[in-house]
Every structure is written in C-alpha cells, then in structure tokens.
Design a protein around this motif. Sequence first.
Motif, PDB file in Angstrom:
ATOM      1  N   VAL A 171       0.835  -1.198   0.000  1.00 19.13           N
ATOM      2  CA  VAL A 171       0.000   0.000   0.000  1.00 19.13           C
ATOM      3  C   VAL A 171       0.870   1.250   0.000  1.00 19.13           C
ATOM      4  CG1 VAL A 171      -1.568   1.381   1.429  1.00 19.13           C
ATOM      5  CG2 VAL A 171      -2.043  -1.043   1.061  1.00 19.13           C
ATOM      6  N   LEU A 172       1.876   1.281   0.873  1.00 14.50           N
ATOM      7  CA  LEU A 172       2.731   2.459   0.967  1.00 14.50           C
ATOM      8  C   LEU A 172       3.566   2.664  -0.284  1.00 14.50           C
ATOM      9  CD1 LEU A 172       3.850   2.204   4.694  1.00 14.50           C
ATOM     10  CD2 LEU A 172       2.413   3.958   3.668  1.00 14.50           C
ATOM     11  N   LYS A 173       3.888   1.588  -0.978  1.00 14.43           N
ATOM     12  CA  LYS A 173       4.606   1.726  -2.245  1.00 14.43           C
ATOM     13  C   LYS A 173       3.711   2.331  -3.323  1.00 14.43           C
ATOM     14  CE  LYS A 173       7.867  -2.151  -1.748  1.00 14.43           C
ATOM     15  NZ  LYS A 173       8.223  -3.490  -2.270  1.00 14.43           N
ATOM     16  N   THR A 174       2.401   2.150  -3.166  1.00  4.40           N
ATOM     17  CA  THR A 174       1.452   2.583  -4.185  1.00  4.40           C
ATOM     18  C   THR A 174       1.106   4.063  -4.066  1.00  4.40           C
ATOM     19  OG1 THR A 174       0.490   0.372  -4.240  1.00  4.40           O
ATOM     20  CG2 THR A 174      -0.852   2.142  -5.153  1.00  4.40           C
ATOM     21  N   ILE A 175       0.988   4.560  -2.835  1.00  3.71           N
ATOM     22  CA  ILE A 175       0.525   5.930  -2.629  1.00  3.71           C
ATOM     23  C   ILE A 175       1.698   6.856  -2.333  1.00  3.71           C
ATOM     24  CG2 ILE A 175      -1.735   5.217  -1.799  1.00  3.71           C
ATOM     25  CD1 ILE A 175      -0.754   5.624   1.028  1.00  3.71           C
ATOM     26  N   TRP A 176       1.500   8.127  -2.616  1.00  3.05           N
ATOM     27  CA  TRP A 176       2.501   9.129  -2.312  1.00  3.05           C
ATOM     28  C   TRP A 176       1.817  10.489  -2.310  1.00  3.05           C
ATOM     29  CZ3 TRP A 176       3.358  13.099  -5.755  1.00  3.05           C
ATOM     30  CH2 TRP A 176       2.815  12.934  -7.027  1.00  3.05           C
ATOM     31  N   GLY A 177       2.495  11.473  -1.778  1.00  4.95           N
ATOM     32  CA  GLY A 177       1.951  12.823  -1.744  1.00  4.95           C
ATOM     33  C   GLY A 177       2.539  13.596  -0.581  1.00  4.95           C
ATOM     34  N   PRO A 178       2.442  14.924  -0.620  1.00  5.19           N
ATOM     35  CA  PRO A 178       3.037  15.744   0.436  1.00  5.19           C
ATOM     36  C   PRO A 178       2.379  15.579   1.790  1.00  5.19           C
ATOM     37  CG  PRO A 178       1.691  17.087  -1.047  1.00  5.19           C
ATOM     38  CD  PRO A 178       1.800  15.735  -1.663  1.00  5.19           C
ATOM     39  N   ARG A 179       1.149  15.037   1.828  1.00  8.23           N
ATOM     40  CA  ARG A 179       0.452  14.853   3.113  1.00  8.23           C
ATOM     41  C   ARG A 179       0.475  13.403   3.581  1.00  8.23           C
ATOM     42  NH1 ARG A 179       1.694  18.506   5.033  1.00  8.23           N
ATOM     43  NH2 ARG A 179       2.446  19.643   3.244  1.00  8.23           N
ATOM     44  N   ILE A 180       1.253  12.556   2.927  1.00  7.94           N
ATOM     45  CA  ILE A 180       1.384  11.154   3.305  1.00  7.94           C
ATOM     46  C   ILE A 180       2.827  10.930   3.754  1.00  7.94           C
ATOM     47  CG2 ILE A 180       1.165   8.746   2.573  1.00  7.94           C
ATOM     48  CD1 ILE A 180      -1.456  10.270   2.441  1.00  7.94           C
ATOM     49  N   ALA A 181       3.019  10.335   4.929  1.00 11.19           N
ATOM     50  CA  ALA A 181       4.378  10.033   5.392  1.00 11.19           C
ATOM     51  C   ALA A 181       5.030   9.083   4.385  1.00 11.19           C
ATOM     52  CB  ALA A 181       4.339   9.399   6.781  1.00 11.19           C
ATOM     53  N   ALA A 182       6.166   9.500   3.835  1.00 11.39           N
ATOM     54  CA  ALA A 182       6.783   8.796   2.709  1.00 11.39           C
ATOM     55  C   ALA A 182       7.331   7.428   3.106  1.00 11.39           C
ATOM     56  CB  ALA A 182       7.908   9.654   2.127  1.00 11.39           C
ATOM     57  N   PHE A 183       7.210   6.484   2.192  1.00  8.19           N
ATOM     58  CA  PHE A 183       7.781   5.152   2.355  1.00  8.19           C
ATOM     59  C   PHE A 183       9.287   5.217   2.087  1.00  8.19           C
ATOM     60  CE2 PHE A 183       9.177   1.242   0.186  1.00  8.19           C
ATOM     61  CZ  PHE A 183       8.925   0.299   1.173  1.00  8.19           C
ATOM     62  N   LEU A 184      10.108   4.633   2.997  1.00  7.71           N
ATOM     63  CA  LEU A 184      11.565   4.691   2.860  1.00  7.71           C
ATOM     64  C   LEU A 184      12.213   3.326   2.665  1.00  7.71           C
ATOM     65  CD1 LEU A 184      12.432   7.354   5.606  1.00  7.71           C
ATOM     66  CD2 LEU A 184      12.052   7.713   3.156  1.00  7.71           C
ATOM     67  N   GLY A 185      11.557   2.270   3.099  1.00  6.33           N
ATOM     68  CA  GLY A 185      12.148   0.937   2.952  1.00  6.33           C
ATOM     69  C   GLY A 185      11.428  -0.070   3.826  1.00  6.33           C
ATOM     70  N   ALA A 186      11.618  -1.353   3.544  1.00 10.52           N
ATOM     71  CA  ALA A 186      10.933  -2.392   4.314  1.00 10.52           C
ATOM     72  C   ALA A 186      11.512  -3.757   3.971  1.00 10.52           C
ATOM     73  CB  ALA A 186       9.431  -2.385   4.027  1.00 10.52           C
ATOM     74  N   ASP A 187      11.233  -4.721   4.838  1.00  9.57           N
ATOM     75  CA  ASP A 187      11.562  -6.123   4.586  1.00  9.57           C
ATOM     76  C   ASP A 187      10.593  -6.978   5.379  1.00  9.57           C
ATOM     77  OD1 ASP A 187      12.568  -8.607   4.095  1.00  9.57           O
ATOM     78  OD2 ASP A 187      14.631  -8.162   4.705  1.00  9.57           O
ATOM     79  N   ALA A 188       9.566  -7.478   4.690  1.00 12.09           N
ATOM     80  CA  ALA A 188       8.550  -8.301   5.354  1.00 12.09           C
ATOM     81  C   ALA A 188       9.018  -9.725   5.589  1.00 12.09           C
ATOM     82  CB  ALA A 188       7.267  -8.317   4.529  1.00 12.09           C
ATOM     83  N   GLU A 189      10.123 -10.129   4.932  1.00 13.32           N
ATOM     84  CA  GLU A 189      10.602 -11.499   5.068  1.00 13.32           C
ATOM     85  C   GLU A 189      11.745 -11.628   6.069  1.00 13.32           C
ATOM     86  OE1 GLU A 189       9.008 -13.905   3.674  1.00 13.32           O
ATOM     87  OE2 GLU A 189       7.662 -12.442   2.736  1.00 13.32           O
ATOM     88  N   ALA A 190      12.187 -10.520   6.654  1.00  9.98           N
ATOM     89  CA  ALA A 190      13.280 -10.577   7.629  1.00  9.98           C
ATOM     90  C   ALA A 190      12.838 -11.323   8.879  1.00  9.98           C
ATOM     91  CB  ALA A 190      13.725  -9.166   7.993  1.00  9.98           C
ATOM     92  N   GLU A 191      13.799 -11.774   9.658  1.00 11.48           N
ATOM     93  CA  GLU A 191      13.476 -12.460  10.916  1.00 11.48           C
ATOM     94  C   GLU A 191      12.604 -11.566  11.789  1.00 11.48           C
ATOM     95  OE1 GLU A 191      15.727 -14.506  14.768  1.00 11.48           O
ATOM     96  OE2 GLU A 191      16.886 -13.765  13.055  1.00 11.48           O
ATOM     97  N   GLN A 192      12.938 -10.265  11.831  1.00 15.55           N
ATOM     98  CA  GLN A 192      12.085  -9.260  12.454  1.00 15.55           C
ATOM     99  C   GLN A 192      11.569  -8.346  11.332  1.00 15.55           C
ATOM    100  OE1 GLN A 192      14.977  -7.989  15.830  1.00 15.55           O
ATOM    101  NE2 GLN A 192      12.923  -7.611  16.631  1.00 15.55           N
ATOM    102  N   PRO A 193      10.369  -8.588  10.831  1.00 19.41           N
ATOM    103  CA  PRO A 193       9.846  -7.762   9.741  1.00 19.41           C
ATOM    104  C   PRO A 193       9.819  -6.286  10.136  1.00 19.41           C
ATOM    105  CG  PRO A 193       8.466  -9.696  10.101  1.00 19.41           C
ATOM    106  CD  PRO A 193       9.417  -9.634  11.244  1.00 19.41           C
ATOM    107  N   TRP A 194      10.277  -5.424   9.232  1.00 19.58           N
ATOM    108  CA  TRP A 194      10.345  -4.004   9.548  1.00 19.58           C
ATOM    109  C   TRP A 194       9.886  -3.159   8.377  1.00 19.58           C
ATOM    110  CZ3 TRP A 194      13.535  -0.961   6.518  1.00 19.58           C
ATOM    111  CH2 TRP A 194      14.505  -1.636   5.758  1.00 19.58           C
ATOM    112  N   LEU A 195       9.493  -1.931   8.700  1.00 22.97           N
ATOM    113  CA  LEU A 195       8.984  -0.974   7.729  1.00 22.97           C
ATOM    114  C   LEU A 195       9.431   0.415   8.159  1.00 22.97           C
ATOM    115  CD1 LEU A 195       7.037   0.199   5.554  1.00 22.97           C
ATOM    116  CD2 LEU A 195       5.193  -0.064   7.226  1.00 22.97           C
ATOM    117  N   ALA A 196      10.063   1.153   7.261  1.00 23.16           N
ATOM    118  CA  ALA A 196      10.554   2.498   7.564  1.00 23.16           C
ATOM    119  C   ALA A 196       9.799   3.532   6.748  1.00 23.16           C
ATOM    120  CB  ALA A 196      12.053   2.605   7.279  1.00 23.16           C
TER     121      ALA A 196
END
Length: 419
Positions: free
Chosen positions: A66-91
């Motif tokens: 979802v975050l990869k799909t949307i963007w805009g000045p009023r949306i907190a920007a997507f910076l990176g992620a790894d859903a398959e990591a031992e500890q899944p994370w999203l920045a």
Amino acid sequence: MQITPLNPEDPLSLGDFELLGRIGQGGMGQVFLGESPGGEPAAVKVIKPSVVDSESRQRFAQEIEVLKTIWGPRIAAFLGADAEAEQPWLATEHVDGPDLAQHVKTHGPLPSVLTAALGAVLAEALSAVHTQGLLHRDLKPANVLLGPNGPKIIDFGLAAFTESHLSLTAPHQVVGTPICMAPEQAAGVKPLTAAVDVYALGALLLFAATGHYPHEAATPYMVFHLVTDPGTAPDLSGVPGELLPLLTGMLAQDAADRPSLTGVVQQCRSVIEAQGMKIAQARRRLTAHTAGQWHKPAPSTDFPTLPQPAPASPAPGTDTAPAAQEVPTPPVSVSPAPSPTVVETVPGLTEPAVQDPPASVPPALRYPSDDSRREQPAPSRPPAASGRPREGTHPPRHSVQARRTADRLRTAYAASAPF
C-alpha cells in the motif's frame, strides 16, 4: 517529542537504518527512531517477535505494498521495508510533531478556520489515496501528525484495495477504531466505499473543533451500538455554526448522504473565504499554529547574537499577521475522550507525540535534536563475542553540531573582519 533509549535486546540496525531510540509501541509492534546512511530520520516499525506468524507477515506485506502505491506531500513517505526478515520491519518518513489527538488534549480545540483548513488538507490527501483504488479505513486523530511542514497521514495498516476480493479477516469481523468508524463499517457491510473515509474525516474534524467524538461510551461495544443505531444522532454539541452543515453531512448515517471528498474541500474553502481569508493563508496559519505550540527553540547563549538586517517592508496585500494573534485558541475544557480501542489491528505507526518534557526529566529521556543526538551516551550492551563490531552497525559519523559550530564561527569572523 520524547524518546527513550534502546533496550539491550533491541537491534542496533535494521536494513540500512541505524536505530537511535524508541518512540512508540503498540500491542503488536514497536516503533524506533532510525537514521539512514545519509542522515535521513525515519520511523522504523517492527513486529514484535511474540506475534510474528504467517498472517501478521501477510498483513505487514500488504501494508508495504500500500505504501509503495501511494505518495503525496500529506502522506508520510515510504523509505524501505523487509517483510521477510526475521524481524519484519517498515521504515517511513519521521514526522517531528505531535499527533492531532495529543495536540487537542494539550492545547484545546482548533479555531473553526483552522479546522476547515485541516479538513481541506486531509480531504485532498485522502482523495489522492482513493484515486489509487485504496481506502484508509482507520483515519483518526492519532493517525494525523502535525509536523513543522503541515499535517501528514500515517498508518495504512488497515488500508484496503476497494476492488480487492482478498480479505485477511474472518467473515463478519470488523476492523478499525469505533469512535471514528462509519456505521456501515461498524455493521460489517462489504464492500466498503470511499464514504467510510469521509465519515472518519468528519469524526476527526469534530474532535479537532470540539474535543469530543460523534459517539462516546464506556466500552467499545457500547460505541458500536450507538454508531450503528439509526435512531442515535451524532453528538454535534459545541460545533461552531459555520462548521455545522459540513460536519452534519459528513457524519450522516447513510453513506449516500455524505459529500464527496471534493465536496468537503469546497465546503472547507467556503468556510475559510467567508472569514476573508484565502485557503493558502489558512493552511499556513494552521501549520504555524500547531508547530508554534510544540517547536519553541530555547535561546542559545553559546555565541553572541550577530547583527541582523532590518526586515523589508511587506508587499501590499501580503499576509503578515502572526497566526497566534489572529486566530487565538482560548482555553477550552476538553472532555476526556475514550480510549481509541481497535477491535482488530496491525502494528501501528502512531507515534505518541508528547509535549517537551520538563527540566526534571533525565536528559537520556529527552528527544535528541539533530545537533545533539550523536553526543548522547549509547545504552550499555553486552560486547560481541568475536570482539568485532556487531553485524549491521555503522561506524560513528561526524557530529552535525561540530559542523554548525564551525560555520557560526566563520560567520562571526566574517562579520567583524575589516575587508
């Protein structure tokens, strides 16, 4: 904003992001303050190890898409992620400011013109989200951060593609926050439409203007009953007269009776223009009003104040009145809102923004500025068995404070030089 030191068991880094401290947590996740190799601050959300399973990973992966799909000045920007990591994370982009709920509880409701400006900003942002075929489904004051560059929407953990037939919830299971939930969403009606976000935005603006929600009760189940009961009208007490038609329409029981997001923007503009102001002016004053309450820099005594040139005369028609003087916020008693219980949720990116801590708070628990956080002592950790740096850590970086000090010294010298 307050930050707490990392715990000994916390990771020092995730992906390329170095973790600097803790800034929030929820039932399923922990949010850290992180920094990219280039110095970009980030809010890094991690699923707690105790709740990592196939379903939580699937939800997390959906939020990432979802975050990869949307963007805009009023949306907190997507910076990176790894859903398959031992500890899944999203920045995502770190917004240095309180959420709307904390601001209203601390400083009282917003004036009507600023509430209308907030409505126009958020309605325009949601319209862009809907254009991508998405619904937020969990818009609430805690998911709107009031940063120094204006409000931004966060936490798309419950966002859903409007035409998707894939459901991660059991039949008749309801997700969302009851106090801002549209009646059809609370009743489990599917598929949902854009009208659910219009209702949620109306509930959010009602809270911004009055300090209370459309329906409040002692338990979430009682709130659900009030929301879904056609005979129970939303509580619009305390709403300024100029906002009453807008909020009445947005909080209509029947989704078909609510205005579109484009209509919301137009009605908000009308409220603002009726008070002799342009929408751009109102937006600037909204940001100045909210940022000014929370970002008051302490005077520096490290160096003498350098001479400053006299301000230029403003151009005719330029808006120069201070926001705080023109739209003051009188002290208002805000009724305590019920805890925004989420019936079912995924790790939130909601950052519990709080006012700057008093002087009695230990320095280690204060939010580190860009200039000083590198000089904060790191929490003690057990040394690595191999004696080498821990995997994924980064070498120390040059202090920003040192560079700024050098720049200020050069400026002071240049000002006093005879040539």
